[in-house]
Every structure is written in C-alpha cells, then in structure tokens.
Design a protein around this motif. Structure first.
Motif, PDB file in Angstrom:
ATOM      1  N   VAL A   5      -5.884 -13.868  19.191  1.00  0.00           N
ATOM      2  CA  VAL A   5      -7.096 -14.355  19.684  1.00  0.00           C
ATOM      3  C   VAL A   5      -7.833 -13.267  20.504  1.00  0.00           C
ATOM      4  O   VAL A   5      -7.523 -12.598  21.304  1.00  0.00           O
ATOM      5  CB  VAL A   5      -6.866 -15.614  20.523  1.00  0.00           C
ATOM      6  CG1 VAL A   5      -8.191 -16.214  20.952  1.00  0.00           C
ATOM      7  CG2 VAL A   5      -5.962 -16.545  19.759  1.00  0.00           C
ATOM      8  N   ALA A   6      -9.414 -13.360  20.310  1.00  0.00           N
ATOM      9  CA  ALA A   6     -10.197 -12.651  21.083  1.00  0.00           C
ATOM     10  C   ALA A   6     -11.097 -13.556  21.694  1.00  0.00           C
ATOM     11  O   ALA A   6     -11.905 -14.680  21.177  1.00  0.00           O
ATOM     12  CB  ALA A   6     -11.079 -11.696  20.405  1.00  0.00           C
ATOM     13  N   VAL A   7     -11.428 -13.338  23.012  1.00  0.00           N
ATOM     14  CA  VAL A   7     -12.642 -14.337  23.766  1.00  0.00           C
ATOM     15  C   VAL A   7     -13.603 -13.265  24.133  1.00  0.00           C
ATOM     16  O   VAL A   7     -13.684 -12.391  24.708  1.00  0.00           O
ATOM     17  CB  VAL A   7     -11.751 -14.806  24.890  1.00  0.00           C
ATOM     18  CG1 VAL A   7     -12.906 -15.611  25.751  1.00  0.00           C
ATOM     19  CG2 VAL A   7     -10.999 -15.898  24.728  1.00  0.00           C
ATOM     20  N   VAL A   8     -14.898 -13.584  23.551  1.00  0.00           N
ATOM     21  CA  VAL A   8     -15.792 -12.710  23.731  1.00  0.00           C
ATOM     22  C   VAL A   8     -16.814 -13.337  24.743  1.00  0.00           C
ATOM     23  O   VAL A   8     -17.110 -14.478  24.828  1.00  0.00           O
ATOM     24  CB  VAL A   8     -16.689 -12.412  22.546  1.00  0.00           C
ATOM     25  CG1 VAL A   8     -18.279 -11.673  22.809  1.00  0.00           C
ATOM     26  CG2 VAL A   8     -15.902 -11.797  21.541  1.00  0.00           C
ATOM     27  N   GLY A   9     -17.188 -12.675  25.897  1.00  0.00           N
ATOM     28  CA  GLY A   9     -17.651 -13.200  27.036  1.00  0.00           C
ATOM     29  C   GLY A   9     -16.662 -13.483  27.991  1.00  0.00           C
ATOM     30  O   GLY A   9     -16.909 -14.518  28.711  1.00  0.00           O
ATOM     31  N   ALA A  10     -15.473 -12.784  28.214  1.00  0.00           N
ATOM     32  CA  ALA A  10     -14.491 -13.506  28.856  1.00  0.00           C
ATOM     33  C   ALA A  10     -14.580 -13.467  30.480  1.00  0.00           C
ATOM     34  O   ALA A  10     -13.860 -13.937  31.122  1.00  0.00           O
ATOM     35  CB  ALA A  10     -13.095 -12.421  28.633  1.00  0.00           C
ATOM     36  N   THR A  11     -15.764 -12.462  30.844  1.00  0.00           N
ATOM     37  CA  THR A  11     -16.028 -12.458  32.323  1.00  0.00           C
ATOM     38  C   THR A  11     -16.861 -13.800  32.869  1.00  0.00           C
ATOM     39  O   THR A  11     -17.238 -13.786  34.109  1.00  0.00           O
ATOM     40  CB  THR A  11     -16.752 -11.201  32.897  1.00  0.00           C
ATOM     41  OG1 THR A  11     -17.748 -11.053  32.002  1.00  0.00           O
ATOM     42  CG2 THR A  11     -15.736  -9.986  32.545  1.00  0.00           C
ATOM     43  N   GLY A  12     -17.554 -14.466  31.951  1.00  0.00           N
ATOM     44  CA  GLY A  12     -18.485 -15.538  32.401  1.00  0.00           C
ATOM     45  C   GLY A  12     -17.649 -16.860  32.615  1.00  0.00           C
ATOM     46  O   GLY A  12     -16.371 -16.779  32.437  1.00  0.00           O
ATOM     47  N   ASN A  13     -18.387 -17.796  32.986  1.00  0.00           N
ATOM     48  CA  ASN A  13     -17.781 -19.120  33.709  1.00  0.00           C
ATOM     49  C   ASN A  13     -17.150 -19.770  32.346  1.00  0.00           C
ATOM     50  O   ASN A  13     -16.087 -20.197  32.454  1.00  0.00           O
ATOM     51  CB  ASN A  13     -18.890 -20.015  33.988  1.00  0.00           C
ATOM     52  CG  ASN A  13     -19.526 -19.631  35.304  1.00  0.00           C
ATOM     53  OD1 ASN A  13     -18.813 -19.242  36.138  1.00  0.00           O
ATOM     54  ND2 ASN A  13     -20.715 -20.275  35.588  1.00  0.00           N
ATOM     55  N   VAL A  14     -17.666 -19.670  31.192  1.00  0.00           N
ATOM     56  CA  VAL A  14     -17.051 -20.408  30.124  1.00  0.00           C
ATOM     57  C   VAL A  14     -15.959 -19.545  29.442  1.00  0.00           C
ATOM     58  O   VAL A  14     -15.163 -20.102  29.179  1.00  0.00           O
ATOM     59  CB  VAL A  14     -18.196 -20.748  29.035  1.00  0.00           C
ATOM     60  CG1 VAL A  14     -17.630 -21.415  27.912  1.00  0.00           C
ATOM     61  CG2 VAL A  14     -19.230 -21.673  29.580  1.00  0.00           C
ATOM     62  N   GLY A  15     -16.232 -18.315  29.454  1.00  0.00           N
ATOM     63  CA  GLY A  15     -15.135 -17.530  28.843  1.00  0.00           C
ATOM     64  C   GLY A  15     -13.880 -17.573  29.582  1.00  0.00           C
ATOM     65  O   GLY A  15     -12.846 -17.681  29.239  1.00  0.00           O
ATOM     66  N   ARG A  16     -13.994 -17.648  31.005  1.00  0.00           N
ATOM     67  CA  ARG A  16     -12.926 -17.583  31.882  1.00  0.00           C
ATOM     68  C   ARG A  16     -12.267 -19.011  31.747  1.00  0.00           C
ATOM     69  O   ARG A  16     -11.102 -19.091  31.575  1.00  0.00           O
ATOM     70  CB  ARG A  16     -13.262 -17.339  33.350  1.00  0.00           C
ATOM     71  CG  ARG A  16     -13.531 -16.104  33.750  1.00  0.00           C
ATOM     72  CD  ARG A  16     -14.042 -16.029  35.113  1.00  0.00           C
ATOM     73  NE  ARG A  16     -14.562 -14.588  35.456  1.00  0.00           N
ATOM     74  CZ  ARG A  16     -13.825 -13.605  35.931  1.00  0.00           C
ATOM     75  NH1 ARG A  16     -12.468 -13.607  36.205  1.00  0.00           N
ATOM     76  NH2 ARG A  16     -14.232 -12.292  36.112  1.00  0.00           N
ATOM     77  N   GLU A  17     -13.055 -20.153  31.461  1.00  0.00           N
ATOM     78  CA  GLU A  17     -12.370 -21.252  31.417  1.00  0.00           C
ATOM     79  C   GLU A  17     -11.781 -21.558  29.955  1.00  0.00           C
ATOM     80  O   GLU A  17     -10.650 -22.303  29.686  1.00  0.00           O
ATOM     81  CB  GLU A  17     -13.581 -22.397  31.257  1.00  0.00           C
ATOM     82  CG  GLU A  17     -13.077 -23.725  31.676  1.00  0.00           C
ATOM     83  CD  GLU A  17     -12.560 -24.051  33.091  1.00  0.00           C
ATOM     84  OE1 GLU A  17     -11.869 -24.969  33.340  1.00  0.00           O
ATOM     85  OE2 GLU A  17     -13.174 -23.154  33.928  1.00  0.00           O
ATOM     86  N   MET A  18     -12.345 -20.816  29.005  1.00  0.00           N
ATOM     87  CA  MET A  18     -11.524 -20.609  27.689  1.00  0.00           C
ATOM     88  C   MET A  18     -10.289 -19.946  27.678  1.00  0.00           C
ATOM     89  O   MET A  18      -9.102 -20.475  27.178  1.00  0.00           O
ATOM     90  CB  MET A  18     -12.415 -19.828  26.591  1.00  0.00           C
ATOM     91  CG  MET A  18     -13.711 -20.444  25.897  1.00  0.00           C
ATOM     92  SD  MET A  18     -14.714 -19.355  25.094  1.00  0.00           S
ATOM     93  CE  MET A  18     -15.711 -20.306  24.495  1.00  0.00           C
ATOM     94  N   MET A  19     -10.133 -18.989  28.643  1.00  0.00           N
ATOM     95  CA  MET A  19      -8.845 -18.318  28.708  1.00  0.00           C
ATOM     96  C   MET A  19      -7.704 -19.241  29.466  1.00  0.00           C
ATOM     97  O   MET A  19      -6.584 -19.537  29.026  1.00  0.00           O
ATOM     98  CB  MET A  19      -8.941 -17.132  29.401  1.00  0.00           C
ATOM     99  CG  MET A  19      -9.957 -16.007  28.997  1.00  0.00           C
ATOM    100  SD  MET A  19      -9.269 -15.156  27.790  1.00  0.00           S
ATOM    101  CE  MET A  19      -8.469 -13.783  28.632  1.00  0.00           C
ATOM    102  N   THR A  20      -8.242 -20.076  30.344  1.00  0.00           N
ATOM    103  CA  THR A  20      -7.399 -21.226  31.164  1.00  0.00           C
ATOM    104  C   THR A  20      -7.161 -22.165  30.167  1.00  0.00           C
ATOM    105  O   THR A  20      -5.985 -22.668  30.111  1.00  0.00           O
ATOM    106  CB  THR A  20      -8.303 -21.605  32.233  1.00  0.00           C
ATOM    107  OG1 THR A  20      -8.593 -20.484  33.268  1.00  0.00           O
ATOM    108  CG2 THR A  20      -7.288 -22.982  32.937  1.00  0.00           C
ATOM    109  N   ILE A  21      -7.746 -22.671  29.350  1.00  0.00           N
ATOM    110  CA  ILE A  21      -7.674 -23.950  28.446  1.00  0.00           C
ATOM    111  C   ILE A  21      -6.856 -23.469  27.383  1.00  0.00           C
ATOM    112  O   ILE A  21      -5.782 -24.150  27.089  1.00  0.00           O
ATOM    113  CB  ILE A  21      -8.916 -24.480  28.027  1.00  0.00           C
ATOM    114  CG1 ILE A  21      -9.561 -25.155  29.332  1.00  0.00           C
ATOM    115  CG2 ILE A  21      -8.671 -25.511  26.963  1.00  0.00           C
ATOM    116  CD1 ILE A  21     -11.092 -25.743  28.985  1.00  0.00           C
ATOM    117  N   LEU A  22      -6.786 -22.301  26.858  1.00  0.00           N
ATOM    118  CA  LEU A  22      -5.894 -21.891  26.034  1.00  0.00           C
ATOM    119  C   LEU A  22      -4.522 -22.077  26.215  1.00  0.00           C
ATOM    120  O   LEU A  22      -3.485 -22.356  25.712  1.00  0.00           O
ATOM    121  CB  LEU A  22      -6.240 -20.486  25.318  1.00  0.00           C
ATOM    122  CG  LEU A  22      -7.272 -20.159  24.602  1.00  0.00           C
ATOM    123  CD1 LEU A  22      -8.036 -18.684  24.584  1.00  0.00           C
ATOM    124  CD2 LEU A  22      -7.063 -20.581  22.965  1.00  0.00           C
TER     125      LEU A  22
END
Length: 347
Positions: A5-22
């Motif tokens: 998995v890759a999260v693009v925009g990982a430093t933004g509000n939503v990107g960080r939230e994606m990492m958390t929710i995964l």
C-alpha cells in the motif's frame, strides 16, 4: 498475505487519517509507503507503532505496490493518478478530479458497492466529504420510499479546507482574544466567531462548485431523478460536518418508520430523543466512524416530507475512512490482487 500500500499525501490531515484507519480496521498490509512532495521527503509519519519516513512522489516506483490511497489535492491527482493506474496499482482518489468521469466509479460502499465491478482506468473516486455522509443517510430511505426532492444546508468544519483552514481558525481565535491580527488568509472572510455562506468558487448560476459537487455526486451514485438544492456554509468548527436535511418522498413515511429504517442501515447510528443528550454535534462525532442521524421529524409544508440532522467526522467517513472502506470492498470482491497473487479476506 496482504497488500503493498502507498498513501500519497501522507503528511496532510486526510493522509495521516488514512494511515490511522488502515491500522484501526486491520486492513491486510504487507508493506506500506508514505509518499509526499519532495519538500516533505524524510518527514516522519506514524503507522500503528511504526514510524515511516516520507518518500518523494516523483522518485517512487508505483509498479511495486498494489493499491494507492491518493490524498494530495486535485492538481497532484490530475497529473499522477492515471500514470499511477497505468503502472499497475488501483488508485483510490480523494480529489474531485475523476468523480464525474464516466469511466471512473464513484463509490460509498454502503450505497453503491456494485459500482466496483466497473473499474476501467484503475481509478476509484472518493466523493465529496459532505456528499458521503448525506448519501449514507439518504440511500436506505430512498430504497423504502422513493425520494423526489432534497433540500440541504451544510455546516462544514474548517478541516475540510486542510491544515491551513484549521490553523486559520486557531490563529484568528487567539488573535481576537489577544487583540491581534485576525485578517483572513485561507478563507474569504473571518472564520472565527463567524459563518461563511460560501465554499469553493462561484458558478454562473450563483451556486458554488461545492454545492454542484453534492447534487452531481448524489445523481451519479443514487438516482439522477432526485431534485436536490444545496447551500454550503463554512462554520468555526475544527472537525465534523453537519447537515440540515429536508426530504420529500413519493409516498407517506412516518417518523417511526424512517427511524426504524435508519437504525438498520449500514454505517448509520440514530441518536434521536427529545432531550439534551438526544442529538449529535460535531464534537460528539469527531474521531468516530458512523454517520449520525438525529432530530427526525415531519415536514408539515409538503405532503410526504421529513426533516433530520446528519453529522459525521469529515476526515473519516467524509474522506479517509471511506477510502479505506473502498479498499476493503476491492479486497472482498477479489478486485484487488495482492502482491503474492492470493486474495486476503478482510473481516
């Protein structure tokens, strides 16, 4: 076996939230990569108990991953999403760029999961944050009693405008208390202790593109025959979008029937009592997965009308959570293939 998995925009509000929710949803991850712009290369982000260093978007080899969660804004998505899709992985895009593309499914898993069968560009679009929570509440009612018309007023938090929006509310609030400079920068007018009846850009008809997104996306995901009018308003709330919704149906539907339907609906929690703890506010919804429905009541101005209040965490169901749920849907339907060639079932 899990996925790369890759999260693009990982430093933004939503990107960080994606990492958390995964991590919260136990999505089967074998490898995870935090991707950002060159200026953020090396910035650290968290994934569970691990710390990842961001990699440069322009240097990353996307053929080495299976799925990409894209939340870096429309400009980046327009330039990169199709190129990434052609490299192999499925891109789940959080921007508005591909939402109305006829070759890209726009999906809220509780609403139109079958759309996942029609992926042509290796891209799946995530809807607008306000649309996502609205359709989760509307779809079960529409299935029971066809919706003719919807009137929506949104109360959208500053996090919908990213970190800059949250910073502006915080800094303006401090400035006003301290007699400092509260001049707006991110928003067109002061947001602290104020509301702004404008989000996005004006269209020729006087509506904004944010308002147009909502009716276009409802039509694509649910039913093009639904008449929908929207007023989008930015409010001085950090996290959580709220909506006052009035619906006209083609047959009578009682408050009790609507409440019972919504209580059984996936992704919905009904909190609806005639007392001070009987409704949900954005503060209550922050950090939660559900779309909350409160204050269900008859609209006495039309023959078959109901009004209700809808609240959800816009960084979660309005963005990151829905994206991860799309990834789960891709997994569960066998659409997403793991690097090992075996499908991993998400429970």
């Amino acid at each position: 076996m899990g996925y790369r998995v890759a999260v693009v925009g990982a430093t933004g509000n939503v990107g960080r939230e994606m990492m958390t929710i995964l991590e919260e949803l136990n999505f089967p991850v074998d490898e995870i990569h935090a991707i950002a712009s060159r200026k953020s290369k090396g910035v650290e982000v968290s994934f569970g108990d691990r710390t990842l260093k961001c990699q440069d978007l322009e240097q990353f080899d996307f053929s080495t991953v299976d799925v990409v969660l894209m939340s870096a804004g429309g400009t980046v998505s327009k330039e990169w999403s199709e190129k990434i899709g052609k490299a192999g992985p499925i891109v789940i895009d959080n921007s508005s760029v591909f939402r109305m593309d006829k070759d890209v499914p726009l999906i809220v898993p509780e609403v139109n999961p079958d759309a996942v069968k029609d992926i042509r560009k290796n891209i799946v679009a995530n809807p607008n944050c306000s649309t996502a929570q609205l359709v989760v509440a509307l779809k079960p009612l529409h299935d029971a009693a066809k919706i003719k018309r919807v009137v929506v007023s949104t109360y959208q938090s500053v996090s919908g405008a990213g970190k800059e929006g949250m910073d502006e509310l915080w800094n303006q609030t401090k400035a006003i208390y301290g007699l400092g400079d509260a001049k707006p920068k991110k928003f067109p007018k002061q947001i602290a202790f104020n509301v702004i009846p404008f989000i996005g850009a004006f269209n020729e008809d006087g509506y904004t593109d944010e308002e147009a997104k909502m009716w276009n996306e409802v039509h694509k995901m649910m039913d093009p025959e639904i008449k929908l009018t929207v007023t989008c308003v930015r409010v001085p709330v950090f996290v959580g979008h709220s909506e006052a919704v009035t619906v006209e149906f083609d047959r009578p539907i009682s408050v009790d029937e609507a409440r019972a339907i919504l209580r059984e609906a996936p992704g919905v929690l009904v909190v609806d009592k005639h007392e001070h703890d009987g409704y949900i506010t954005p503060v209550d919804a922050a950090g939660e997965h559900a779309v909350y429905v409160s204050r269900i009541r008859k609209d006495h101005t039309v023959e078959n009308g109901l009004s209700f209040w809808v609240v959800s965490d816009n960084l979660r169901k309005g963005a990151a959570l829905n994206a991860v749920q799309i990834a789960q849907l891709l997994d569960e339907t066998g659409t997403l293939k793991s690097s090992s060639g075996f499908r991993s079932i998400t429970v």
